[in-house]
Each structure stands twice: as structure tokens, then as C-alpha cells.
Design an enzyme around this catalytic site. Structure first.
Site, short mmCIF file in Angstrom:
data_model
loop_
_atom_site.label_atom_id
_atom_site.label_comp_id
_atom_site.label_asym_id
_atom_site.label_seq_id
_atom_site.Cartn_x
_atom_site.Cartn_y
_atom_site.Cartn_z
N THR A 29 0.84 -1.20 0.00
CA THR A 29 0.00 0.00 0.00
C THR A 29 0.88 1.25 0.00
O THR A 29 1.95 1.24 0.58
CB THR A 29 -0.89 -0.01 1.26
N THR A 32 4.26 4.34 -3.72
CA THR A 32 5.19 3.51 -4.50
C THR A 32 4.50 2.21 -4.93
O THR A 32 4.65 1.77 -6.08
CB THR A 32 6.47 3.21 -3.68
N GLU A 104 -0.48 -5.33 5.91
CA GLU A 104 0.82 -5.48 5.22
C GLU A 104 1.65 -6.56 5.90
O GLU A 104 2.26 -7.40 5.23
CB GLU A 104 1.57 -4.15 5.23
C1 5RP Z 1 1.65 2.09 4.10
C2 5RP Z 1 3.12 1.86 4.06
C3 5RP Z 1 3.86 2.39 2.88
O1 5RP Z 1 4.58 1.36 2.31
C4 5RP Z 1 4.78 3.48 3.33
O2 5RP Z 1 4.05 4.45 4.03
C5 5RP Z 1 5.51 4.13 2.14
O3 5RP Z 1 4.61 4.84 1.38
P1 5RP Z 1 5.00 5.59 0.06
O4 5RP Z 1 5.35 4.57 -0.96
O5 5RP Z 1 3.77 6.39 -0.29
O6 5RP Z 1 6.18 6.51 0.37
O7 5RP Z 1 3.70 1.25 4.91
O8 5RP Z 1 1.09 1.64 5.29
#
Ligand code: 5RP
Length: 219
Positions: A29, A32, A104
Site C-alpha cells: 500500500t 510507490t 501489510e
Molecule cells: C503504508 C506503508 C507504505 O509502504 C509506506 O508508508 C511508504 O509509502 P509511500 O510509498 O507512499 O512513500 O507502509 O502503510
């Protein structure tokens, strides 16, 4: 050549496609992970489907016509692909900036390989500059916060946010996490904590890191 953070995220998302086997994969999530889902759409005929780590990810997968599979039906998967808020060279991570840490961690636990996709701003020597997210049962919020203060943290309730599981998030500031495995274990013992955002006991197996010079692979 200058490259924006988003361009680096897109580059690692594209590189992660090489790690996608046939069958079912787990999908994380965040922004990225969203770029990864968009790349996955191009090769969706190669996979049977995906297990989503959040409602938002499930919706994006479905929008692309990728079959979303229940984790209990999927069983063990070869690969889980997800981003992180911080990662060390030892592959320990802080996750949960998007609040999806519990699902996750569950989906990651069911995968043989965790492929972490980050831009270079996420690589740190010591975890903890990014506030550590902790998912908490709502009625235990104050109790858990007091225990976190005893551990030297400064917990802040994530305002106006409810997780996909109906719980709240405490973002813990001020931790200098020198032993992530020990702290992850200790936080798991606090009654009322559902999940903490340290992914160290089961860290990443491969980290694809976007830099202006290209994608680096850390193992
Ligand atoms: C969500 C997460 C994401 O992997 C983490 O916050 C990184 O997010 P982004 O890719 O938007 O920087 O752990 O719960």
C-alpha cells in the site's frame, strides 16, 4: 541528471516487475505500491491475481482488471512487493505511514520473499526519525500511549484516521531504534497493540532503491 522522488518511485516500481513470478503475488500500500500496481497492469496476463494489503490497494488492482484474491484462498505466495517509510542496510523497516501496517505484515508473512521498493530518501542508518506507527484497539489508546511514554516515545494520535480494521493509529515520535528486532518484540507485548510498524523480525529480502543514477539492488 536530476530526478524527482516520484520518478525514482516509478523507476523502482518498474524494476520490481522482474521479481514477479507466475501465480499469485502480495501487493502493498502507498504511493510507490500504487506505481507498482500500474506497472503490474501491463503484465496482468502473466499472474493469476493478487492479494491486497488494504482496501485502497484492492480498489486500484480491480480498476486495472487485476483479480483480487482472498489471503485465505491464496495460501503461501512467492513474493510480496511493498514500499517503506524507512529502511536500513540490514533490511529492517518502518512501515505504516499509510496506516495499512497490520494487513501489510500479515500478507508479508505469507510470502517467501519481501521485495521492498523505495526511493533513496528512505534509506537510513538508524530507524526512528519517521514516527513509528502503531495500530491500537480504540479502547486501549490511552493505556498504550502511557506504556509508549515509559519506553521513551512521544505517541501522537493520528487525527481523524481509522484503519481498515476499525482501529486507531498512534504515531510514536522521538525513538532512536538501535535494536529494531528487540523493540518490535517488546511492542508486541503491550496489551491493546494490534501491530507495530517495525518490520524487523521479518524484514525485506531484497530492496530496490531508486537513485538519480538508476535503481540499486540491496540484499
Ligand atoms: C503504508 C506503508 C507504505 O509502504 C509506506 O508508508 C511508504 O509509502 P509511500 O510509498 O507512499 O512513500 O507502509 O502503510
Amino acid at each position: 541528471m536530476s530526478m524527482s522522488q516520484d520518478e525514482m518511485k516509478q523507476a523502482v516500481a518498474r524494476a520490481a516487475i522482474e521479481h514477479v513470478p507466475a501465480g499469485i503475488i502480495g501487493v502493498g500500500t502507498g504511493s510507490t505500491a500504487n506505481y507498482f500496481i500500474d506497472e503490474l497492469a501491463h503484465i496482468k496476463g502473466r499472474i493469476d491475481g493478487a492479494v491486497a494489503s488494504s482496501v485502497a490497494t484492492a480498489e486500484r488492482l480491480k480498476k486495472h482488471g487485476i483479480r483480487v484474491i482472498d489471503l485465505n484462498e491464496a495460501g503461501e505466495m512467492e513474493v510480496y512487493v511493498d514500499g517503506a517509510d524507512e529502511i536500513t542496510r540490514h533490511m529492517a523497516m518502518i512501515k505504516g505511514g499509510g496506516g495499512a501496517l497490520t494487513r501489510e505484515k500479515i500478507v508479508a508473512a505469507c510470502a517467501k520473499k519481501f521485495v521492498c521498493i523505495v526511493d533513496q530518501t528512505k534509506l537510513v542508518d538508524v530507524l526512528g526519525k519517521f514516527p513509528l506507527p502503531i495500530e491500537v484497539i480504540p479502547m486501549a489508546r490511552s493505556y498504550v500511549a502511557r506504556q509508549l511514554v515509559k519506553l521513551g516515545g512521544n505517541p501522537v494520535l493520528r487525527a481523524g484516521f481509522t484503519t481498515d480494521n476499525g482501529n486507531v493509529i498512534l504515531d510514536v515520535h522521538g525513538l532512536n531504534i538501535l535494536d529494531p528486532v528487540a523493540l518490535e518484540t517488546e511492542l508486541n507485548q503491550i496489551v491493546g497493540v494490534v501491530t507495530n510498524g517495525l518490520f524487523a523480525r521479518r524484514g525485506a529480502d531484497v530492496c530496490l532503491m531508486g537513485t538519480p543514477e538508476g535503481v540499486q539492488t540491496l540484499t
